[in-house]
Design a protein around this motif. Structure first.
Motif, PDB file in Angstrom:
ATOM      1  N   GLY A   2       0.916  -1.422  -0.032  1.00 47.60           N
ATOM      2  CA  GLY A   2      -0.162  -0.144   0.042  1.00 47.60           C
ATOM      3  C   GLY A   2       0.638   1.187   0.055  1.00 47.60           C
ATOM      4  N   SER A   3       0.107   2.423   0.019  1.00 46.12           N
ATOM      5  CA  SER A   3       1.087   3.547  -0.043  1.00 46.12           C
ATOM      6  C   SER A   3       0.737   4.473   1.191  1.00 46.12           C
ATOM      7  CB  SER A   3       0.517   4.344  -1.422  1.00 46.12           C
ATOM      8  OG  SER A   3      -0.729   4.838  -1.367  1.00 46.12           O
ATOM      9  N   ILE A   4       1.618   5.108   1.613  1.00 45.58           N
ATOM     10  CA  ILE A   4       1.550   5.804   2.942  1.00 45.58           C
ATOM     11  C   ILE A   4       2.309   7.125   2.454  1.00 45.58           C
ATOM     12  CG2 ILE A   4       2.198   6.111   5.336  1.00 45.58           C
ATOM     13  CD1 ILE A   4       1.818   3.441   5.686  1.00 45.58           C
ATOM     14  N   LEU A   5       1.703   8.148   3.007  1.00 45.63           N
ATOM     15  CA  LEU A   5       2.346   9.538   2.989  1.00 45.63           C
ATOM     16  C   LEU A   5       2.727   9.910   4.342  1.00 45.63           C
ATOM     17  CD1 LEU A   5       2.683  12.565   1.527  1.00 45.63           C
ATOM     18  CD2 LEU A   5       0.646  13.265   2.431  1.00 45.63           C
ATOM     19  N   MET A   6       4.258  10.308   4.428  1.00 43.34           N
ATOM     20  CA  MET A   6       4.842  10.942   5.651  1.00 43.34           C
ATOM     21  C   MET A   6       4.926  12.350   5.406  1.00 43.34           C
ATOM     22  SD  MET A   6       6.099  10.910   8.479  1.00 43.34           S
ATOM     23  CE  MET A   6       6.185   9.322   9.151  1.00 43.34           C
ATOM     24  N   LEU A   7       4.237  13.298   5.946  1.00 46.27           N
ATOM     25  CA  LEU A   7       4.137  14.648   6.001  1.00 46.27           C
ATOM     26  C   LEU A   7       4.292  15.349   7.203  1.00 46.27           C
ATOM     27  CD1 LEU A   7       3.384  17.350   4.251  1.00 46.27           C
ATOM     28  CD2 LEU A   7       0.937  16.799   5.072  1.00 46.27           C
ATOM     29  N   MET A  18      11.787  11.472  14.226  1.00 49.70           N
ATOM     30  CA  MET A  18      10.826  10.388  14.390  1.00 49.70           C
ATOM     31  C   MET A  18      10.134  10.050  13.086  1.00 49.70           C
ATOM     32  SD  MET A  18       8.509  12.672  17.380  1.00 49.70           S
ATOM     33  CE  MET A  18       7.259  11.325  17.550  1.00 49.70           C
ATOM     34  N   ALA A  19      10.093  10.906  12.237  1.00 50.40           N
ATOM     35  CA  ALA A  19       9.535  10.387  10.843  1.00 50.40           C
ATOM     36  C   ALA A  19      10.122   9.264  10.077  1.00 50.40           C
ATOM     37  CB  ALA A  19       9.310  11.737   9.874  1.00 50.40           C
ATOM     38  N   GLU A  20      11.685   9.553  10.070  1.00 46.15           N
ATOM     39  CA  GLU A  20      12.567   8.646   9.597  1.00 46.15           C
ATOM     40  C   GLU A  20      12.347   7.313  10.040  1.00 46.15           C
ATOM     41  OE1 GLU A  20      16.366  10.715  10.110  1.00 46.15           O
ATOM     42  OE2 GLU A  20      15.989  12.189   8.371  1.00 46.15           O
ATOM     43  N   ALA A  21      12.330   7.124  11.239  1.00 49.53           N
ATOM     44  CA  ALA A  21      12.159   5.856  11.975  1.00 49.53           C
ATOM     45  C   ALA A  21      10.979   5.143  11.521  1.00 49.53           C
ATOM     46  CB  ALA A  21      12.313   6.184  13.638  1.00 49.53           C
ATOM     47  N   MET A  22       9.773   5.984  11.273  1.00 47.81           N
ATOM     48  CA  MET A  22       8.699   5.329  10.919  1.00 47.81           C
ATOM     49  C   MET A  22       8.689   4.884   9.532  1.00 47.81           C
ATOM     50  SD  MET A  22       5.622   7.745  12.840  1.00 47.81           S
ATOM     51  CE  MET A  22       6.185   8.491  14.214  1.00 47.81           C
ATOM     52  N   VAL A  23       9.217   5.751   8.663  1.00 46.86           N
ATOM     53  CA  VAL A  23       9.430   5.487   7.114  1.00 46.86           C
ATOM     54  C   VAL A  23      10.297   4.203   7.104  1.00 46.86           C
ATOM     55  CG1 VAL A  23      10.444   6.223   4.895  1.00 46.86           C
ATOM     56  CG2 VAL A  23       9.084   7.837   6.457  1.00 46.86           C
ATOM     57  N   ASP A  24      11.448   4.254   7.883  1.00 46.31           N
ATOM     58  CA  ASP A  24      12.297   2.918   7.820  1.00 46.31           C
ATOM     59  C   ASP A  24      11.352   1.847   8.375  1.00 46.31           C
ATOM     60  OD1 ASP A  24      14.439   4.423   6.895  1.00 46.31           O
ATOM     61  OD2 ASP A  24      15.395   4.658   8.969  1.00 46.31           O
ATOM     62  N   TYR A  25      10.804   1.838   9.192  1.00 41.55           N
ATOM     63  CA  TYR A  25       9.891   0.703   9.588  1.00 41.55           C
ATOM     64  C   TYR A  25       9.006   0.179   8.596  1.00 41.55           C
ATOM     65  CZ  TYR A  25       7.059  -2.517  12.260  1.00 41.55           C
ATOM     66  OH  TYR A  25       6.322  -3.591  12.650  1.00 41.55           O
ATOM     67  N   LEU A  26       8.025   1.240   8.136  1.00 44.39           N
ATOM     68  CA  LEU A  26       7.162   0.755   7.192  1.00 44.39           C
ATOM     69  C   LEU A  26       7.656   0.243   5.845  1.00 44.39           C
ATOM     70  CD1 LEU A  26       4.889   4.066   7.867  1.00 44.39           C
ATOM     71  CD2 LEU A  26       4.084   1.737   8.191  1.00 44.39           C
ATOM     72  N   LEU A  29       8.003  -3.385   6.063  1.00 46.36           N
ATOM     73  CA  LEU A  29       6.857  -3.948   5.934  1.00 46.36           C
ATOM     74  C   LEU A  29       6.160  -3.952   4.470  1.00 46.36           C
ATOM     75  CD1 LEU A  29       4.743  -2.555   8.955  1.00 46.36           C
ATOM     76  CD2 LEU A  29       5.967  -4.627   8.875  1.00 46.36           C
ATOM     77  N   GLY A  30       7.001  -3.225   3.501  1.00 46.68           N
ATOM     78  CA  GLY A  30       6.497  -3.595   2.005  1.00 46.68           C
ATOM     79  C   GLY A  30       5.663  -2.251   1.689  1.00 46.68           C
ATOM     80  N   TYR A  31       5.466  -1.194   2.470  1.00 42.32           N
ATOM     81  CA  TYR A  31       4.939  -0.028   1.875  1.00 42.32           C
ATOM     82  C   TYR A  31       5.612   0.687   0.964  1.00 42.32           C
ATOM     83  CZ  TYR A  31       0.764  -0.870   5.238  1.00 42.32           C
ATOM     84  OH  TYR A  31      -0.063  -1.274   5.917  1.00 42.32           O
ATOM     85  N   GLU A  32       4.924   1.404   0.392  1.00 43.40           N
ATOM     86  CA  GLU A  32       5.496   2.680  -0.545  1.00 43.40           C
ATOM     87  C   GLU A  32       5.174   3.824   0.228  1.00 43.40           C
ATOM     88  OE1 GLU A  32       4.785   4.847  -4.730  1.00 43.40           O
ATOM     89  OE2 GLU A  32       4.635   2.687  -4.793  1.00 43.40           O
ATOM     90  N   VAL A  33       6.343   4.558   0.711  1.00 41.57           N
ATOM     91  CA  VAL A  33       6.198   5.715   1.396  1.00 41.57           C
ATOM     92  C   VAL A  33       6.693   7.055   0.901  1.00 41.57           C
ATOM     93  CG1 VAL A  33       6.642   6.880   3.717  1.00 41.57           C
ATOM     94  CG2 VAL A  33       6.429   4.135   3.568  1.00 41.57           C
ATOM     95  N   LEU A  48      -4.195  13.958  -0.312  1.00 43.90           N
ATOM     96  CA  LEU A  48      -4.412  12.985   0.865  1.00 43.90           C
ATOM     97  C   LEU A  48      -5.164  11.631   0.379  1.00 43.90           C
ATOM     98  CD1 LEU A  48      -4.805  15.427   4.059  1.00 43.90           C
ATOM     99  CD2 LEU A  48      -2.712  14.671   3.120  1.00 43.90           C
ATOM    100  N   LEU A  49      -6.143  11.919  -0.570  1.00 41.54           N
ATOM    101  CA  LEU A  49      -7.052  10.966  -0.892  1.00 41.54           C
ATOM    102  C   LEU A  49      -6.324  10.000  -1.602  1.00 41.54           C
ATOM    103  CD1 LEU A  49      -9.969  13.413  -1.632  1.00 41.54           C
ATOM    104  CD2 LEU A  49      -9.719  12.151   0.172  1.00 41.54           C
ATOM    105  N   GLY A  50      -5.077  10.217  -2.174  1.00 45.13           N
ATOM    106  CA  GLY A  50      -4.401   9.312  -2.982  1.00 45.13           C
ATOM    107  C   GLY A  50      -3.474   8.184  -2.305  1.00 45.13           C
ATOM    108  N   TYR A  51      -3.623   8.128  -0.836  1.00 44.71           N
ATOM    109  CA  TYR A  51      -3.043   7.334  -0.145  1.00 44.71           C
ATOM    110  C   TYR A  51      -3.545   6.524   0.748  1.00 44.71           C
ATOM    111  CZ  TYR A  51       1.049  10.421  -1.332  1.00 44.71           C
ATOM    112  OH  TYR A  51       2.003  11.286  -2.165  1.00 44.71           O
ATOM    113  N   ASP A  52      -3.319   5.224   1.168  1.00 46.17           N
ATOM    114  CA  ASP A  52      -3.925   4.407   1.926  1.00 46.17           C
ATOM    115  C   ASP A  52      -3.831   4.967   3.392  1.00 46.17           C
ATOM    116  OD1 ASP A  52      -4.685   2.595  -0.023  1.00 46.17           O
ATOM    117  OD2 ASP A  52      -2.564   1.856  -0.049  1.00 46.17           O
ATOM    118  N   GLY A  53      -2.792   5.537   3.713  1.00 47.14           N
ATOM    119  CA  GLY A  53      -2.610   6.184   5.096  1.00 47.14           C
ATOM    120  C   GLY A  53      -1.795   6.992   5.083  1.00 47.14           C
ATOM    121  N   ILE A  54      -1.998   7.953   6.152  1.00 49.12           N
ATOM    122  CA  ILE A  54      -1.227   9.477   6.222  1.00 49.12           C
ATOM    123  C   ILE A  54      -0.697   9.599   7.616  1.00 49.12           C
ATOM    124  CG2 ILE A  54      -1.257  11.694   6.008  1.00 49.12           C
ATOM    125  CD1 ILE A  54      -3.941   9.980   4.221  1.00 49.12           C
TER     126      ILE A  54
END
Length: 154
Positions: A2-7, A18-26, A29-33, A48-54
């Motif tokens: 799935g796709s996630i936006l980190m903003l 904090m953001a970098e730690a989350m991006v690395d983890y996601l 898991l196979g997410y496109e961040v 925002l509507l184009g992502y599975d999670g934000i």
């Protein structure tokens, strides 16, 4: 997966860590961040509507306020239907102030009012994240993944 936006907005680099730690983890898991910052990457709430999670991270300005670079985005959130969109809200803060992490609270409350599905807790870290805080960031990212998968609900 799935796709996630980190903003995020980060003045001292703490929210960025904090953001970098989350991006690395996601990504493990196979997410496109996709990572964007409020400072350098113009974004509209419609995107925002184009992502599975934000994931939205922000530091808190002054005594509990949103940083200047986040204000327009915050005000424009009413322009889009975020019902059911999955979010996690986090940020670094300074416990010296009476309103600890007030900007995180403002964003979480606003998205909740707009019908977004939120990771049940907000993640706030006092100043620079230490090793335990980084683990909390990974766990927070895992909770967003579970929210996306329907394993947990708001």
């Amino acid at each position: 997966m799935g796709s996630i936006l980190m903003l995020y907005a980060s003045m001292t680099g703490n929210t960025e860590l904090m953001a970098e730690a989350m991006v690395d983890y996601l990504e493990t898991l196979g997410y496109e961040v996709t990572t964007k910052t409020f400072d350098f990457d113009p974004i509209t709430p419609e995107e925002l509507l184009g992502y599975d999670g934000i994931l939205i991270g922000t530091h808190t300005w002054d005594d509990g306020e949103l940083p200047y670079e986040v204000e327009d985005f915050y005000e424009e959130l009413d322009d889009v239907d975020l019902t059911g969109k999955k979010f996690g809200i986090f940020g670094s803060a300074d416990s010296f102030y009476d309103s600890y992490g007030g900007a995180v609270d403002l964003l979480w409350d606003r998205l909740h009012q707009l019908g977004a599905m939120l990771v049940p807790n907000k993640l706030k870290v006092d100043l620079e994240p230490n090793a335990e805080d980084i683990q909390d960031c990974r766990h927070f990212a895992e909770q967003l993944s579970e929210l996306i998968a329907g394993v947990i609900q708001e």
